[in-house]
Write a protein that holds these residues in place. Sequence first.
Motif, PDB file in Angstrom:
ATOM      1  N   ARG A 127      -7.545  74.070 -16.473  1.00 35.55           N
ATOM      2  CA  ARG A 127      -6.168  73.472 -16.058  1.00 35.55           C
ATOM      3  C   ARG A 127      -6.119  72.881 -14.687  1.00 35.55           C
ATOM      4  O   ARG A 127      -5.817  71.703 -14.417  1.00 35.55           O
ATOM      5  CB  ARG A 127      -5.057  74.193 -16.391  1.00 35.55           C
ATOM      6  N   GLU A 128      -6.692  73.684 -13.713  1.00 39.99           N
ATOM      7  CA  GLU A 128      -6.452  73.193 -12.326  1.00 39.99           C
ATOM      8  C   GLU A 128      -7.426  72.087 -12.116  1.00 39.99           C
ATOM      9  O   GLU A 128      -6.897  71.106 -11.209  1.00 39.99           O
ATOM     10  CB  GLU A 128      -6.929  74.486 -11.500  1.00 39.99           C
ATOM     11  N   LEU A 129      -8.453  72.155 -12.557  1.00 36.22           N
ATOM     12  CA  LEU A 129      -9.292  70.712 -12.392  1.00 36.22           C
ATOM     13  C   LEU A 129      -8.796  69.530 -13.102  1.00 36.22           C
ATOM     14  O   LEU A 129      -8.714  68.585 -12.314  1.00 36.22           O
ATOM     15  CB  LEU A 129     -10.731  71.123 -13.113  1.00 36.22           C
ATOM     16  N   GLU A 130      -8.019  69.824 -14.030  1.00 39.53           N
ATOM     17  CA  GLU A 130      -7.753  68.559 -14.881  1.00 39.53           C
ATOM     18  C   GLU A 130      -6.341  68.146 -13.948  1.00 39.53           C
ATOM     19  O   GLU A 130      -6.164  66.858 -13.821  1.00 39.53           O
ATOM     20  CB  GLU A 130      -6.939  68.916 -15.989  1.00 39.53           C
ATOM     21  N   GLY A 131      -5.584  69.007 -13.448  1.00 41.63           N
ATOM     22  CA  GLY A 131      -4.659  68.395 -12.579  1.00 41.63           C
ATOM     23  C   GLY A 131      -5.260  67.800 -11.242  1.00 41.63           C
ATOM     24  O   GLY A 131      -4.498  66.808 -10.747  1.00 41.63           O
ATOM     25  N   LEU A 132      -6.181  68.673 -10.624  1.00 44.99           N
ATOM     26  CA  LEU A 132      -6.799  67.982  -9.389  1.00 44.99           C
ATOM     27  C   LEU A 132      -7.571  66.557  -9.710  1.00 44.99           C
ATOM     28  O   LEU A 132      -7.336  65.702  -8.702  1.00 44.99           O
ATOM     29  CB  LEU A 132      -7.805  68.745  -8.773  1.00 44.99           C
ATOM     30  N   LYS A 133      -7.985  66.346 -10.713  1.00 37.26           N
ATOM     31  CA  LYS A 133      -8.441  65.194 -11.217  1.00 37.26           C
ATOM     32  C   LYS A 133      -7.629  63.999 -11.357  1.00 37.26           C
ATOM     33  O   LYS A 133      -7.726  62.819 -10.633  1.00 37.26           O
ATOM     34  CB  LYS A 133      -9.321  65.218 -12.353  1.00 37.26           C
ATOM     35  N   ALA A 134      -6.216  64.154 -11.630  1.00 36.56           N
ATOM     36  CA  ALA A 134      -5.182  63.525 -11.971  1.00 36.56           C
ATOM     37  C   ALA A 134      -4.852  63.047 -10.486  1.00 36.56           C
ATOM     38  O   ALA A 134      -4.458  61.934 -10.292  1.00 36.56           O
ATOM     39  CB  ALA A 134      -4.246  64.024 -12.642  1.00 36.56           C
ATOM     40  N   GLN A 135      -4.707  64.133  -9.733  1.00 35.42           N
ATOM     41  CA  GLN A 135      -4.337  63.971  -8.333  1.00 35.42           C
ATOM     42  C   GLN A 135      -5.209  62.977  -7.541  1.00 35.42           C
ATOM     43  O   GLN A 135      -4.868  61.898  -6.905  1.00 35.42           O
ATOM     44  CB  GLN A 135      -4.034  65.227  -7.336  1.00 35.42           C
ATOM     45  N   LEU A 136      -6.596  63.206  -7.736  1.00 38.30           N
ATOM     46  CA  LEU A 136      -7.502  62.238  -7.082  1.00 38.30           C
ATOM     47  C   LEU A 136      -7.390  60.756  -7.482  1.00 38.30           C
ATOM     48  O   LEU A 136      -7.388  59.995  -6.714  1.00 38.30           O
ATOM     49  CB  LEU A 136      -8.956  62.791  -7.480  1.00 38.30           C
ATOM     50  N   LYS A 137      -7.159  60.763  -8.904  1.00 42.48           N
ATOM     51  CA  LYS A 137      -7.049  59.359  -9.311  1.00 42.48           C
ATOM     52  C   LYS A 137      -5.905  58.536  -8.670  1.00 42.48           C
ATOM     53  O   LYS A 137      -5.971  57.237  -8.320  1.00 42.48           O
ATOM     54  CB  LYS A 137      -6.889  59.585 -10.715  1.00 42.48           C
ATOM     55  N   ARG A 138      -4.723  59.550  -8.539  1.00 45.09           N
ATOM     56  CA  ARG A 138      -3.559  58.648  -7.906  1.00 45.09           C
ATOM     57  C   ARG A 138      -3.828  58.429  -6.507  1.00 45.09           C
ATOM     58  O   ARG A 138      -3.357  57.493  -5.843  1.00 45.09           O
ATOM     59  CB  ARG A 138      -2.181  59.822  -8.084  1.00 45.09           C
ATOM     60  N   CYS A 139      -4.537  59.266  -5.755  1.00 41.49           N
ATOM     61  CA  CYS A 139      -4.693  59.083  -4.400  1.00 41.49           C
ATOM     62  C   CYS A 139      -5.548  57.675  -4.399  1.00 41.49           C
ATOM     63  O   CYS A 139      -5.673  57.021  -3.336  1.00 41.49           O
ATOM     64  CB  CYS A 139      -5.463  60.172  -3.926  1.00 41.49           C
TER      65      CYS A 139
END
Length: 165
Positions: A127-139
């Motif tokens: 779950r944490e990885l999924e959230g971080l990947k979404a943040q990375l995409k937004r950045c």
Amino acid sequence: MLCQLCKQREATVHFTQIVNQQKTEMFVCEQCAGESSKLKIDLNKLLSGFMGPGNLSSIANTPVHAVKCKGCGMSIGEFNKTGKLGCSKCYEVFGDSIQAMLKQIHGNVKHHGKIPARVPDRIRQARELEGLKAQLKRCIQTEDYEQAAVIRDKIKAIEKASVRN
């Protein structure tokens, strides 16, 4: 605890209502919860509370196509007015409209709830990885490359730790 309405059966439903900053809590049995008009939730009122006054009426005034449920005959216009579905087939027929409404209200149509403490660490890490990947995409989309690099490093660290386990 006994039902606060009938005072006969075990209370299994917890109902909380907040109106004008006044909180009312009731503990009732399933039968009283189903029968009491006070405890019935009007989806139309609930959605208008989330969306602000008047916003639901704008959904109801959108052009209505001749789409009708084959099970109960309900039209999309009726659904938009009442916020209630007629039968289980309505979910299939009006699925796109329901998803659009949920996305407008919640910002997403997929539920992301809390993770219980007893859940294994690998699920929590996923779950944490999924959230971080979404943040990375937004950045990357906003061209915030410094923050993207920090998030990328966090992702690599989590992936490296999961490989060791």
